[in-house]
Write an enzyme that holds these catalytic residues in place. Structure first.
Site, mmCIF file in Angstrom:
data_model
loop_
_atom_site.group_PDB
_atom_site.id
_atom_site.type_symbol
_atom_site.label_atom_id
_atom_site.label_comp_id
_atom_site.label_asym_id
_atom_site.label_seq_id
_atom_site.Cartn_x
_atom_site.Cartn_y
_atom_site.Cartn_z
ATOM 1 N N LYS A 1 0.864 -1.191 0.000
ATOM 2 C CA LYS A 1 0.000 0.000 0.000
ATOM 3 C C LYS A 1 0.898 1.237 0.000
ATOM 4 O O LYS A 1 1.934 1.255 0.674
ATOM 5 C CB LYS A 1 -0.892 -0.034 1.252
ATOM 6 C CG LYS A 1 -1.910 1.095 1.335
ATOM 7 C CD LYS A 1 -2.817 0.915 2.561
ATOM 8 C CE LYS A 1 -3.837 2.037 2.668
ATOM 9 N NZ LYS A 1 -4.735 1.890 3.843
ATOM 10 N N SER B 1 -9.821 2.220 3.097
ATOM 11 C CA SER B 1 -8.899 2.933 2.238
ATOM 12 C C SER B 1 -7.960 2.024 1.435
ATOM 13 O O SER B 1 -7.359 2.485 0.468
ATOM 14 C CB SER B 1 -8.057 3.890 3.082
ATOM 15 O OG SER B 1 -7.214 3.178 3.959
ATOM 16 N N SER C 1 -10.198 -0.204 7.230
ATOM 17 C CA SER C 1 -9.575 -0.039 5.910
ATOM 18 C C SER C 1 -8.908 -1.286 5.335
ATOM 19 O O SER C 1 -8.490 -1.283 4.182
ATOM 20 C CB SER C 1 -8.540 1.087 5.946
ATOM 21 O OG SER C 1 -9.184 2.326 5.935
#
Lengths: 484, 94
Positions: A76, A151, A175
């Site tokens: 990420k 997210s 998330s």
């Protein structure tokens, strides 16, 4: 090769069915061919990946290589990567190239894992749909007109689309679990303090926790083995023994006591989602588990408490982005005040600015006790709810989120509607508990997630039950029709 | 609690952000809806809850020793503007 699980790829490398270079090149080709459809990956690190794969093949040939050696993964874009842009999904950090690796990245590098690139995400991890990214929204591989969740939507979509067998992600209010649910994959948020936060760009420091995403629980166990470490550089890293998370996957779950909170099956839950979750609970009963009704009476306060505590911490954490030391700087500032304010207003997106202002408001003179103090007290009530529940049950289960993936723009004008996406996941962050989402059904061709919440440092038990569920069901093997 | 546009201007200033006149109504409305959400906290009975020690784990401390080497060049490589080894900002005093 992209249809193999991570565990199968480890075996394939060791039995010389393919090399790490071949495997890496296969996924790089796939990213090149397909990422345009999903926008799941912001930066691809092809040449660096192939260099790592060459080293990994040598290490594998020498024997005694760690499990993750030669396995391609994605990070990420919230984890700092030495010499590789780390944007956090923001214009503010579009030009930021860190001079160091996050501990999580370093742990994977030490094991010989191969970084394919960095995944798209909601800006500064603030969002539940990936629509707040500076680099544009990620498309859900199950329905391209729908969000992948957020997210960590880029990591989730990439795994779902078979662009990588595993990825890192972070979870501040859901998330990891919510995008895992919406993209039909498995994702684990470990106990707060289990995985180092050093080098992970801070959003809300008392809630942020890194964790793995992959197709199966077994693959998440393999990734967590590499990620988890005690880290002196993170003052909240907990020095508890780290088990081998694969060792108890095959244990039977006969006699397991599963708490079912009535508050997680309340108004607002999509009927199809509820049915899929209830069906999966029956499946677990068939495997020998007992279902026990429990209460988490302060659950309804978790979203309000979160939207004080998380923005309050974010307003402090994001004060470092000032256009001076790194990141975006506005053009021709007329004075220092102008430099700060315009750099931040031009560099941050709307949602990030909203949360900074909410946090500033809640911490400002006259409102601190009414908001921040009160939210901290409610946080303790929520912790107490879980602590009481775990006196009588081993795990808690329910839906990961209220409904399957929704269309782009569906919640765009109403921040509160978006915030309620995380209504079932936020409480575990406030309590610091581990939680996981695994695929457990479908509604209108879109995946549904089952959430499994454990007591502190009980990741092994969560993974064991998730693995056993996946041994008797095949939801984790379903793939988007375009890819089938 | 409803918030007024004038308070938004002050809040933007405290947050070192700019809210222009074109967007202030939208910003005010959306912030008000979030504050209405968090106002639900006021219904909680929390008088007896002590949060002076929110976690049961003690803070880990370390010796006060220098552990980092000087990495000024690496750290300033990504800065918007450097002048003689310092981070440069617009002139503050005439």
């Amino acid at each position: 090769m992209h249809n193999f699980t991570l565990a199968e790829l480890i075996n394939g490398l060791r039995s010389n069915k393919f090399s790490s270079v071949e495997l890496t090149q296969h996924f790089l080709n796939r990213i090149k061919e397909l990422n345009g459809d999903y926008n799941a990956i912001i930066t691809t690190t092809a040449s660096q990946a192939l260099e790592s794969a060459i080293s990994a093949d040598q290490r594998l040939a020498n024997g005694n290589a760690p499990e993750m050696c030669g396995i391609p993964i994605l990070h990420k874009d919230i984890f700092c990567t030495n010499g590789v842009r780390t944007s956090c999904g923001s214009k503010m950090l579009d030009n930021f190239i860190p001079p160091y690796n996050a501990t999580v990245v370093e742990n994977f590098e030490n094991d010989g894992a191969v970084m394919l690139g960095k995944t798209n995400m909601d800006e500064f991890a603030m969002g539940s749909s990936n629509e707040t990214s500076f680099y544009g929204p990620v498309h859900n591989p199950w329905a391209l007109d729908c969000v992948p969740g957020g997210s960590s939507g880029g990591s989730a979509a990439a795994i779902s689309a078979r662009l990588a067998p595993g990825a890192t992600a972070t979870d501040t209010g859901g998330s990891i679990r919510q995008p895992a649910a919406l993209c039909g994959i498995s994702g684990l948020k470990p106990t707060y303090g289990r995985v180092s936060r050093w080098g992970m760009i801070a959003f809300a420091s008392s809630l942020d926790q890194a964790g793995p995403m992959a197709r199966t629980a077994e693959d998440c166990a393999i990734l967590l083995n590499a990620m988890a470490s005690f880290d002196e550089k993170d003052s909240t890293s907990v020095n508890e023994p780290i088990p081998n998370y694969r060792s108890k996957l095959d244990n039977p779950i006969n006699g397991l006591k599963i708490g079912i909170p009535r508050e997680y099956f309340s108004e607002g839950l999509h009927s199809g989602t509820e049915q899929a979750v209830r069906n999966s609970l029956v499946e677990l009963q068939n495997l020998g588990a007992k279902l026990i009704d429990i209460k988490l009476p302060s659950s309804h306060l978790s979203v309000p408490a979160y939207y004080v505590i998380a923005p309050a911490e974010a307003s402090a954490n994001l004060s470092r982005f000032d256009g001076v030391k790194y990141g975006y700087r506005c053009k021709e500032p007329k004075d220092l005040e102008d430099l700060y304010r315009r750099s931040r207003s031009e560099g941050f997106g709307e949602e990030v600015q909203r949360r900074i202002m909410i946090g500033t408001y809640c911490l400002s003179a006259g409102y601190y006790d009414a908001y921040y103090g009160k939210a901290q007290q409610v946080r303790k009530l929520i912790q107490q709810d879980f602590s009481d529940a775990f006196k009588s049950v081993d795990l808690i289960m329910g839906p990961t989120c209220p409904s399957p993936a929704f269309k782009f723009g569906a919640k765009g004008n109403d921040p509160v509607a978006m915030y309620l996406e995380d209504i079932y996941t936020i409480a575990t962050n406030l309590a610091g508990l581990p939680g996981m989402s695994i695929p457990c059904g479908q509604v209108d061709g879109k995946p549904v997630g089952l959430q499994i919440i454990g007591n502190y440092f009980n990741e092994e038990r969560i993974l064991n039950v998730a693995h056993q569920f996946q041994q008797s069901t095949d939801w984790h093997n379903h793939m988007p029709s375009e890819l089938a | 609690m409803a918030i007024k546009p004038a308070e938004i201007k002050k809040l933007a200033s405290l947050s070192r952000l700019v809210v222009d006149d074109k967007t202030i109504t939208d910003v005010t409305d959306r912030l008000s809806s979030v504050l209405a959400l968090v106002d639900q906290l006021q219904s909680a009975q929390t008088e007896s809850i002590d949060v002076s020690r929110p976690f049961h784990i003690a803070q880990r401390l370390r010796e006060d020793e220098i552990t980092e080497s000087n990495k000024i060049d690496e750290l300033q490589a990504t800065a918007p503007e450097i002048y003689n080894g310092f981070f440069a900002v617009p002139k503050m005093i005439d």
